[in-house]
Write a protein that holds these residues in place. Structure first.
Motif, PDB file in Angstrom:
ATOM      1  N   PRO A  14       0.835  -1.206   0.000  1.00 28.65           N
ATOM      2  CA  PRO A  14       0.000   0.000   0.000  1.00 28.65           C
ATOM      3  C   PRO A  14       0.867   1.253   0.000  1.00 28.65           C
ATOM      4  O   PRO A  14       2.045   1.215   0.388  1.00 28.65           O
ATOM      5  N   PRO A  15       0.310   2.374  -0.406  1.00 31.16           N
ATOM      6  CA  PRO A  15       1.073   3.628  -0.334  1.00 31.16           C
ATOM      7  C   PRO A  15       1.329   4.019   1.118  1.00 31.16           C
ATOM      8  O   PRO A  15       0.484   3.801   1.991  1.00 31.16           O
ATOM      9  N   ASP A  16       2.500   4.591   1.365  1.00 32.09           N
ATOM     10  CA  ASP A  16       2.813   5.069   2.713  1.00 32.09           C
ATOM     11  C   ASP A  16       2.051   6.346   3.037  1.00 32.09           C
ATOM     12  O   ASP A  16       1.810   6.658   4.199  1.00 32.09           O
ATOM     13  N   PHE A  17       1.703   7.091   2.005  1.00 33.56           N
ATOM     14  CA  PHE A  17       0.928   8.310   2.174  1.00 33.56           C
ATOM     15  C   PHE A  17       0.221   8.592   0.857  1.00 33.56           C
ATOM     16  O   PHE A  17       0.509   7.963  -0.167  1.00 33.56           O
ATOM     17  N   VAL A  18      -0.717   9.510   0.899  1.00 37.77           N
ATOM     18  CA  VAL A  18      -1.411   9.930  -0.316  1.00 37.77           C
ATOM     19  C   VAL A  18      -1.520  11.445  -0.301  1.00 37.77           C
ATOM     20  O   VAL A  18      -1.818  12.059   0.725  1.00 37.77           O
ATOM     21  N   LEU A  60     -11.693   9.765  -1.326  1.00 41.14           N
ATOM     22  CA  LEU A  60     -10.338   9.300  -1.041  1.00 41.14           C
ATOM     23  C   LEU A  60     -10.210   8.810   0.392  1.00 41.14           C
ATOM     24  O   LEU A  60      -9.687   7.716   0.647  1.00 41.14           O
ATOM     25  N   LEU A  61     -10.672   9.598   1.350  1.00 36.42           N
ATOM     26  CA  LEU A  61     -10.526   9.212   2.755  1.00 36.42           C
ATOM     27  C   LEU A  61     -11.267   7.907   3.037  1.00 36.42           C
ATOM     28  O   LEU A  61     -10.753   7.031   3.748  1.00 36.42           O
ATOM     29  N   ALA A  62     -12.457   7.759   2.475  1.00 34.03           N
ATOM     30  CA  ALA A  62     -13.209   6.522   2.677  1.00 34.03           C
ATOM     31  C   ALA A  62     -12.473   5.322   2.084  1.00 34.03           C
ATOM     32  O   ALA A  62     -12.419   4.246   2.693  1.00 34.03           O
ATOM     33  N   ALA A  63     -11.902   5.508   0.902  1.00 35.60           N
ATOM     34  CA  ALA A  63     -11.172   4.406   0.263  1.00 35.60           C
ATOM     35  C   ALA A  63      -9.962   3.996   1.085  1.00 35.60           C
ATOM     36  O   ALA A  63      -9.688   2.801   1.265  1.00 35.60           O
ATOM     37  N   LEU A  64      -9.212   4.962   1.596  1.00 34.66           N
ATOM     38  CA  LEU A  64      -8.014   4.641   2.379  1.00 34.66           C
ATOM     39  C   LEU A  64      -8.373   3.914   3.667  1.00 34.66           C
ATOM     40  O   LEU A  64      -7.716   2.935   4.044  1.00 34.66           O
ATOM     41  N   ALA A  65      -9.404   4.395   4.367  1.00 41.03           N
ATOM     42  CA  ALA A  65      -9.791   3.756   5.635  1.00 41.03           C
ATOM     43  C   ALA A  65     -10.303   2.344   5.399  1.00 41.03           C
ATOM     44  O   ALA A  65     -10.046   1.434   6.210  1.00 41.03           O
ATOM     45  N   ARG A  66     -11.019   2.136   4.302  1.00 36.16           N
ATOM     46  CA  ARG A  66     -11.575   0.811   4.022  1.00 36.16           C
ATOM     47  C   ARG A  66     -10.504  -0.164   3.541  1.00 36.16           C
ATOM     48  O   ARG A  66     -10.467  -1.326   3.968  1.00 36.16           O
ATOM     49  N   ARG A  67      -9.604   0.304   2.667  1.00 33.73           N
ATOM     50  CA  ARG A  67      -8.623  -0.583   2.059  1.00 33.73           C
ATOM     51  C   ARG A  67      -7.460  -0.917   2.989  1.00 33.73           C
ATOM     52  O   ARG A  67      -6.894  -2.014   2.910  1.00 33.73           O
ATOM     53  N   ALA A  86      -8.255  23.507   2.089  1.00 29.48           N
ATOM     54  CA  ALA A  86      -7.922  22.296   2.848  1.00 29.48           C
ATOM     55  C   ALA A  86      -8.479  22.314   4.266  1.00 29.48           C
ATOM     56  O   ALA A  86      -8.288  21.338   5.007  1.00 29.48           O
ATOM     57  N   ARG A  87      -9.137  23.384   4.654  1.00 30.48           N
ATOM     58  CA  ARG A  87      -9.620  23.483   6.039  1.00 30.48           C
ATOM     59  C   ARG A  87     -10.502  22.272   6.362  1.00 30.48           C
ATOM     60  O   ARG A  87     -11.334  21.854   5.561  1.00 30.48           O
ATOM     61  N   GLY A  88     -10.279  21.713   7.541  1.00 33.53           N
ATOM     62  CA  GLY A  88     -11.045  20.551   7.979  1.00 33.53           C
ATOM     63  C   GLY A  88     -10.498  19.216   7.536  1.00 33.53           C
ATOM     64  O   GLY A  88     -10.967  18.172   8.009  1.00 33.53           O
ATOM     65  N   LEU A  89      -9.492  19.202   6.647  1.00 27.61           N
ATOM     66  CA  LEU A  89      -8.971  17.923   6.149  1.00 27.61           C
ATOM     67  C   LEU A  89      -8.388  17.084   7.273  1.00 27.61           C
ATOM     68  O   LEU A  89      -8.654  15.879   7.365  1.00 27.61           O
ATOM     69  N   ALA A  90      -7.576  17.688   8.131  1.00 28.20           N
ATOM     70  CA  ALA A  90      -6.946  16.921   9.213  1.00 28.20           C
ATOM     71  C   ALA A  90      -8.002  16.309  10.128  1.00 28.20           C
ATOM     72  O   ALA A  90      -7.889  15.143  10.544  1.00 28.20           O
ATOM     73  N   ALA A  91      -9.044  17.075  10.443  1.00 27.45           N
ATOM     74  CA  ALA A  91     -10.103  16.548  11.301  1.00 27.45           C
ATOM     75  C   ALA A  91     -10.862  15.427  10.599  1.00 27.45           C
ATOM     76  O   ALA A  91     -11.204  14.404  11.222  1.00 27.45           O
ATOM     77  N   ASP A  92     -11.136  15.593   9.318  1.00 32.35           N
ATOM     78  CA  ASP A  92     -11.812  14.535   8.563  1.00 32.35           C
ATOM     79  C   ASP A  92     -10.986  13.253   8.569  1.00 32.35           C
ATOM     80  O   ASP A  92     -11.522  12.145   8.718  1.00 32.35           O
ATOM     81  N   ALA A  93      -9.678  13.386   8.380  1.00 30.39           N
ATOM     82  CA  ALA A  93      -8.799  12.210   8.372  1.00 30.39           C
ATOM     83  C   ALA A  93      -8.745  11.564   9.748  1.00 30.39           C
ATOM     84  O   ALA A  93      -8.811  10.329   9.876  1.00 30.39           O
ATOM     85  N   ARG A  94      -8.613  12.385  10.792  1.00 32.62           N
ATOM     86  CA  ARG A  94      -8.518  11.835  12.154  1.00 32.62           C
ATOM     87  C   ARG A  94      -9.753  11.027  12.524  1.00 32.62           C
ATOM     88  O   ARG A  94      -9.652  10.020  13.223  1.00 32.62           O
ATOM     89  N   ARG A  95     -10.932  11.454  12.073  1.00 33.98           N
ATOM     90  CA  ARG A  95     -12.154  10.716  12.392  1.00 33.98           C
ATOM     91  C   ARG A  95     -12.111   9.297  11.848  1.00 33.98           C
ATOM     92  O   ARG A  95     -12.781   8.399  12.365  1.00 33.98           O
ATOM     93  N   LEU A  96     -11.313   9.084  10.806  1.00 34.69           N
ATOM     94  CA  LEU A  96     -11.169   7.751  10.226  1.00 34.69           C
ATOM     95  C   LEU A  96      -9.875   7.071  10.647  1.00 34.69           C
ATOM     96  O   LEU A  96      -9.540   5.997  10.145  1.00 34.69           O
ATOM     97  N   LEU A 110      -3.047   2.332   7.463  1.00 34.97           N
ATOM     98  CA  LEU A 110      -3.467   3.729   7.612  1.00 34.97           C
ATOM     99  C   LEU A 110      -2.435   4.712   7.025  1.00 34.97           C
ATOM    100  O   LEU A 110      -1.656   5.323   7.759  1.00 34.97           O
ATOM    101  N   PRO A 111      -2.435   4.878   5.727  1.00 33.40           N
ATOM    102  CA  PRO A 111      -1.493   5.824   5.106  1.00 33.40           C
ATOM    103  C   PRO A 111      -1.697   7.242   5.628  1.00 33.40           C
ATOM    104  O   PRO A 111      -2.812   7.649   5.949  1.00 33.40           O
TER     105      PRO A 111
END
Length: 282
Positions: free
Chosen positions: A122-126, A142-149, A184-194, A154-155
Motif C-alpha cells: 500500500p502507499p505510505d501516504f497519499v 479518497l478518505l473513505a477508500a483509504l480507511a476501508r482498504r 484544505a480546512r477541515g482535512l486533518a479533522a476529517d482524516a482523524r475521524r477515520l 493507515l497511510p
C-alpha cells in the motif's frame, strides 16, 4: 519530531524518466524523506525494481492525479473528452456538481490498485497532483477508500494547509499558500475521524520565478515550521519531451542541484517497523 528537521517530499515521481532518476538519486543520497508517484503515467509500470529499492530509504506514496493527462479508466460523465482538463476545471466541477462521485471514487480505486501492482505494498501516504485531493467530492471518496482498504496500515494523508501565522512568516507565494489552506480546512479533522494520520505544518509553495533562486525559496520554506512539518519540492532532470508540457521544466534541474547540497541533518529520515509500515514522527 526533532527541532529544525522537516519531512521533505518530492512530487511527480514517474512523470518522466528524468524526474524519476533525479528523485531516486536524492533519496539514495539521504536528501529526501518521501516521494509521491503518479500512477497514471505509463512510466510507472516500469519502476517496480526501482521502487523496491527506494522503499528501503524513504516513504513512497500515491500522488493522486485528476488534473493532468488521462485517467486510468473511462469517466464519461465527468470527462467526456477522456482527458483531464486541469485543476481549474476540476475545481469548477467539484463545486457545480458535474464531477460524478461514482466515477471519481472508481478512478481513485484504479490509481490505488495500480500503485499496489507496482510497489507490491500500500502507499505510505497519499497526496494530490495540484492538491486535488482536498476538493469536495474527491476528499470524502479518497478518505473513505483509504480507511476501508488499509485499516492495518493507515497511510498518512498530506495536509497542504497550514496555520495562517506560519504562512505569513514565510513571506513568499502567500496568495497560493493561503488559498490552498482555505480549501484544505477541515482535512486533518476529517482524516482523524477515520484514524488516518496527517502532517502538521506544510510549505513549499513556489512562484517558479526564475528570478528567485530556489535556494532562497527553500530557506523561506523552513521558516515557522509546524510540529510535523512537510515541505514539498519538484526536483528532477528535465526531459526534452516534457519541455512543451511541463511548466516546471527549467525549474526541476535547479531544485535538484540545490537539494543535492541540502544538509542531510535537516531532513527527517523515515524508518519502517517490522511490518514494513513507515514510522511517521509524532
Amino acid at each position: 519530531m526533532t527541532a529544525g528537521r522537516v519531512i521533505l517530499c518530492a512530487d511527480d515521481y514517474a512523470l518522466s524518466p528524468g524526474v524519476s532518476r533525479g528523485i531516486a538519486e536524492l533519496i539514495e543520497a539521504g536528501r529526501l524523506s518521501a516521494t509521491g508517484a503518479m500512477t497514471t503515467e505509463p512510466g510507472w509500470l516500469d519502476l517496480a525494481e526501482a521502487v523496491a529499492t527506494l522503499r528501503r530509504h524513504a516513504a513512497i506514496g500515491l500522488h493522486l492525479n485528476l488534473t493532468t493527462g488521462a485517467p486510468l479508466g473511462a469517466m464519461p460523465r465527468t470527462l467526456p473528452s477522456g482527458k483531464f482538463d486541469g485543476i481549474g476545471a476540476m475545481m469548477r466541477q467539484t463545486r457545480n456538481g458535474s464531477a460524478d462521485a461514482e466515477e471519481i471514487a472508481a478512478e481513485i480505486e484504479r490509481q490505488l490498485d495500480r500503485f499496489e501492482d507496482v510497489a507490491g505494498a500500500p502507499p505510505d501516504f497519499v497526496d494530490g497532483h495540484h492538491h486535488v485531493h482536498i476538493l469536495p467530492v474527491i476528499r470524502p471518496a479518497l478518505l473513505a477508500a483509504l480507511a476501508r482498504r488499509y485499516p492495518d496500515t493507515l497511510p498518512l494523508v498530506r495536509d497542504p494547509g497550514d496555520n495562517p501565522i506560519r504562512i505569513l512568516a514565510r513571506r513568499r507565494s502567500l496568495v497560493k499558500a493561503l488559498g490552498v489552506a482555505f480549501l484544505a480546512r477541515g482535512l486533518a479533522a476529517d482524516a482523524r475521524r477515520l484514524g488516518l494520520p496527517t502532517n502538521d505544518g506544510f510549505s513549499g509553495f513556489s512562484r517558479f520565478d526564475r528570478a528567485v533562486p530556489f535556494a532562497r525559496e527553500m530557506a523561506d520554506f523552513l521558516r515557522a515550521p509546524g510540529p510535523r512539518q512537510m515541505v514539498m519540492c519538484h526536483p528532477g532532470y528535465p526531459d526534452e519531451i516534457l519541455r512543451p508540457l511541463d511548466p516546471l521544466f527549467e525549474r526541476r534541474g535547479e531544485e535538484l542541484e540545490t537539494l543535492k547540497a541540502f544538509p542531510a541533518d535537516r531532513i527527517v529520515h523515515l524508518e519502517r517497523d517490522g511490518g514494513g509500515r513507515i514510522r511517521w514522527p509524532s
